[in-house]
Write a protein that holds these residues in place. Structure first.
Motif, PDB file in Angstrom:
ATOM      1  N   SER A 200       0.757  -1.250   0.021  1.00 44.02           N
ATOM      2  CA  SER A 200      -0.062   0.287   0.065  1.00 44.02           C
ATOM      3  C   SER A 200       0.911   1.270  -0.119  1.00 44.02           C
ATOM      4  O   SER A 200       1.804   1.620   1.012  1.00 44.02           O
ATOM      5  CB  SER A 200      -0.744  -0.201   1.192  1.00 44.02           C
ATOM      6  OG  SER A 200      -1.756  -1.267   1.012  1.00 44.02           O
ATOM      7  N   SER A 227      -2.701   5.353  -1.074  1.00 43.06           N
ATOM      8  CA  SER A 227      -3.531   5.612  -2.423  1.00 43.06           C
ATOM      9  C   SER A 227      -4.839   4.376  -2.359  1.00 43.06           C
ATOM     10  O   SER A 227      -4.630   3.374  -1.628  1.00 43.06           O
ATOM     11  CB  SER A 227      -2.744   4.972  -3.626  1.00 43.06           C
ATOM     12  OG  SER A 227      -3.590   4.614  -4.815  1.00 43.06           O
ATOM     13  N   PRO A 228      -5.644   4.857  -2.962  1.00 44.13           N
ATOM     14  CA  PRO A 228      -7.103   3.827  -3.086  1.00 44.13           C
ATOM     15  C   PRO A 228      -6.586   2.619  -3.971  1.00 44.13           C
ATOM     16  O   PRO A 228      -7.598   1.522  -3.737  1.00 44.13           O
ATOM     17  CB  PRO A 228      -8.014   4.567  -3.749  1.00 44.13           C
ATOM     18  CG  PRO A 228      -7.685   5.937  -3.670  1.00 44.13           C
ATOM     19  CD  PRO A 228      -6.183   6.160  -3.738  1.00 44.13           C
ATOM     20  N   TYR A 229      -5.518   2.418  -4.400  1.00 44.65           N
ATOM     21  CA  TYR A 229      -5.418   1.481  -5.299  1.00 44.65           C
ATOM     22  C   TYR A 229      -3.918   0.559  -4.757  1.00 44.65           C
ATOM     23  O   TYR A 229      -3.020   0.757  -5.490  1.00 44.65           O
ATOM     24  CB  TYR A 229      -5.220   1.788  -6.654  1.00 44.65           C
ATOM     25  CG  TYR A 229      -6.579   2.434  -7.248  1.00 44.65           C
ATOM     26  CD1 TYR A 229      -7.638   1.648  -7.111  1.00 44.65           C
ATOM     27  CD2 TYR A 229      -6.429   3.854  -7.368  1.00 44.65           C
ATOM     28  CE1 TYR A 229      -8.855   2.388  -7.545  1.00 44.65           C
ATOM     29  CE2 TYR A 229      -7.818   4.243  -7.867  1.00 44.65           C
ATOM     30  CZ  TYR A 229      -9.026   3.561  -7.905  1.00 44.65           C
ATOM     31  OH  TYR A 229      -9.919   4.306  -8.259  1.00 44.65           O
ATOM     32  N   VAL A 231      -1.095  -2.234  -4.644  1.00 42.45           N
ATOM     33  CA  VAL A 231      -0.616  -3.208  -5.700  1.00 42.45           C
ATOM     34  C   VAL A 231       0.477  -4.316  -5.285  1.00 42.45           C
ATOM     35  O   VAL A 231       0.668  -4.112  -3.833  1.00 42.45           O
ATOM     36  CB  VAL A 231       0.173  -2.463  -6.916  1.00 42.45           C
ATOM     37  CG1 VAL A 231      -0.806  -1.698  -7.613  1.00 42.45           C
ATOM     38  CG2 VAL A 231       1.367  -1.754  -6.302  1.00 42.45           C
ATOM     39  N   GLU A 235       3.565  -6.383  -9.370  1.00 42.07           N
ATOM     40  CA  GLU A 235       2.899  -5.261 -10.044  1.00 42.07           C
ATOM     41  C   GLU A 235       3.535  -3.814  -9.944  1.00 42.07           C
ATOM     42  O   GLU A 235       3.669  -3.203 -10.736  1.00 42.07           O
ATOM     43  CB  GLU A 235       1.406  -5.127  -9.612  1.00 42.07           C
ATOM     44  CG  GLU A 235       0.537  -6.183 -10.054  1.00 42.07           C
ATOM     45  CD  GLU A 235      -0.807  -5.966  -9.239  1.00 42.07           C
ATOM     46  OE1 GLU A 235      -1.601  -6.497 -10.068  1.00 42.07           O
ATOM     47  OE2 GLU A 235      -0.967  -5.452  -8.169  1.00 42.07           O
ATOM     48  N   ASN A 274      -2.661  -4.820   2.735  1.00 41.40           N
ATOM     49  CA  ASN A 274      -3.601  -4.315   1.676  1.00 41.40           C
ATOM     50  C   ASN A 274      -4.537  -3.129   2.535  1.00 41.40           C
ATOM     51  O   ASN A 274      -5.534  -3.936   3.480  1.00 41.40           O
ATOM     52  CB  ASN A 274      -4.541  -5.793   1.059  1.00 41.40           C
ATOM     53  CG  ASN A 274      -5.627  -4.940  -0.090  1.00 41.40           C
ATOM     54  OD1 ASN A 274      -5.702  -3.542   0.112  1.00 41.40           O
ATOM     55  ND2 ASN A 274      -6.017  -5.826  -0.681  1.00 41.40           N
ATOM     56  N   SER A 276      -7.072   0.073   3.212  1.00 47.29           N
ATOM     57  CA  SER A 276      -8.084   0.903   2.477  1.00 47.29           C
ATOM     58  C   SER A 276      -7.889   2.331   3.016  1.00 47.29           C
ATOM     59  O   SER A 276      -7.597   2.581   4.249  1.00 47.29           O
ATOM     60  CB  SER A 276      -9.319   0.443   3.103  1.00 47.29           C
ATOM     61  OG  SER A 276     -10.337   1.325   2.570  1.00 47.29           O
ATOM     62  N   ARG A 278     -10.466   4.372   2.358  1.00 50.40           N
ATOM     63  CA  ARG A 278     -11.987   4.717   2.139  1.00 50.40           C
ATOM     64  C   ARG A 278     -12.531   5.805   3.366  1.00 50.40           C
ATOM     65  O   ARG A 278     -13.139   6.612   2.983  1.00 50.40           O
ATOM     66  CB  ARG A 278     -12.774   3.356   2.470  1.00 50.40           C
ATOM     67  CG  ARG A 278     -14.444   3.433   2.488  1.00 50.40           C
ATOM     68  CD  ARG A 278     -14.940   4.511   1.474  1.00 50.40           C
ATOM     69  NE  ARG A 278     -14.734   3.979   0.154  1.00 50.40           N
ATOM     70  CZ  ARG A 278     -14.692   4.782  -1.072  1.00 50.40           C
ATOM     71  NH1 ARG A 278     -15.209   5.934  -1.004  1.00 50.40           N
ATOM     72  NH2 ARG A 278     -14.646   4.459  -2.173  1.00 50.40           N
ATOM     73  N   ALA A 290      -3.806   8.860  -7.721  1.00 50.84           N
ATOM     74  CA  ALA A 290      -4.414   7.731  -7.201  1.00 50.84           C
ATOM     75  C   ALA A 290      -3.875   6.535  -7.849  1.00 50.84           C
ATOM     76  O   ALA A 290      -3.766   5.323  -7.160  1.00 50.84           O
ATOM     77  CB  ALA A 290      -5.964   7.873  -7.101  1.00 50.84           C
ATOM     78  N   ALA A 291      -3.584   6.393  -9.144  1.00 45.03           N
ATOM     79  CA  ALA A 291      -3.214   5.512  -9.748  1.00 45.03           C
ATOM     80  C   ALA A 291      -1.773   5.415 -10.016  1.00 45.03           C
ATOM     81  O   ALA A 291      -1.081   6.422  -9.881  1.00 45.03           O
ATOM     82  CB  ALA A 291      -3.689   5.491 -11.297  1.00 45.03           C
TER      83      ALA A 291
END
Length: 301
Positions: A200, A227-229, A231, A235, A274, A276, A278, A290-291
């Motif tokens: 994260s 970040s919300p995403y 990996v 990745e 992982n 969150s 949110r 974010a990406a």
């Protein structure tokens, strides 16, 4: 408004000072180096030595918010003496701030402390929200838990307390990304272990913005700064190689190899969290990066 910052010369501290001054917020900062003390209209430095219990109480004059970023870098080999330094740099500095506020007249309404997602247990399946209560049974997990417990003490002084659990910070100037890109640039990049562990992450600019958002929105409690995403390590490695236009052909690096090279600190590379964001998003925070691809384009261009 005036903000007092510890750890002001680090990546986050530097970025936060810029955004605060740009928005008309005065900054005081505490430093352990007397030659780093500035004395300008809206930007003033004050000496402290948390290990010796020394602090210039003038640092707290007219301060509304304390941002506590001080702490020894965990990305160095964890010898027994350095592990002690990692703990003491966080705990003793927090205790000193608390003891000082407890005995002086002040107007501090909020204490914001850096924390880390290392408090969450290693897991390939769990998605971690802020209310998850189990602590990882590792050195880093214990450090963060101890640190957060010390920070919670400020609530006894009727001060809002916010703990920001930070993920892997991606930045141009240093930190994790620089270390990850070095072998990849030489065509020696590879994932760690299975490469399936979740990492994260957060772009440095977004992290600085999280701290600014927390000040202006008077947040309290615990928030994940990631970040919300998230990996996987695989990745992340592939994305860096793609951005640098470098091949990845070496086999994954086994855990035992990194343990030989780094000692106990190797846990950081193989631990999976992982996490969150949110809760932060629900408050209205907007990530600029974010990406991962967008973040790497900015940082590695």
């Amino acid at each position: 408004m005036k903000v007092l910052i510890t750890g002001a010369t680090g990546l986050v501290g530097n970025g936060l000072i810029k955004i605060l001054l740009q928005n008309g917020i005065s900054v005081n900062y505490l430093t352990t180096s007397r030659n780093k003390i500035a004395n300008e209209t809206n930007y003033k430095g004050f000496f402290w030595n948390p290990i010796a219990g020394e602090i210039n109480e003038n640092a707290f004059d007219e301060v509304d918010v304390i941002v506590h970023l001080a702490g020894a870098n965990v990305a160095s080999r964890w010898t027994n003496s350095y592990k002690q330094e990692i703990i003491e740099s966080r705990v003793k500095s927090t205790k000193l701030l608390y003891k000082t506020l407890d005995k002086i007249n002040h107007q501090v309404k909020q204490v914001i402390s850096a924390s880390a997602i290392g408090i969450y247990p290693n897991s390939l399946n769990q998605v971690y929200q802020e209310d998850f209560s189990k602590v990882d049974d590792s050195f880093l997990g214990r450090v963060v838990n101890h640190w957060e417990n010390e920070v919670a003490e400020f609530e006894k002084l009727s001060i809002k307390v916010l703990k920001i659990r930070i993920g892997i910070v991606l930045a141009k100037e240093g930190g994790a990304l620089q270390k990850m890109t070095q072998p990849i640039r030489y065509g020696l990049g590879s994932s760690f272990g299975t490469g399936e562990q979740f990492q994260s992450w957060i772009h440095l600019q977004d992290l600085v913005n999280v701290f600014y958002f927390a000040i202006t929105h008077k947040l309290e409690g615990v928030y994940n700064a990631v970040s919300p995403y998230p990996v996987t390590n695989k990745e992340l490695t592939k994305a860096i190689a793609k951005q640098l236009n470098k091949p990845l052909f070496l086999p994954n690096i086994p855990k035992f190899v990194m343990k030989l090279l780094l000692g106990e600190m190797h846990e950081i590379l193989f631990s999976s969290q992982n996490v969150s964001s949110r809760k932060l998003l629900d408050k209205g925070f907007q990530f600029k990066y974010a990406a991962l691809d967008k973040a790497l384009q900015d940082l590695l261009k």
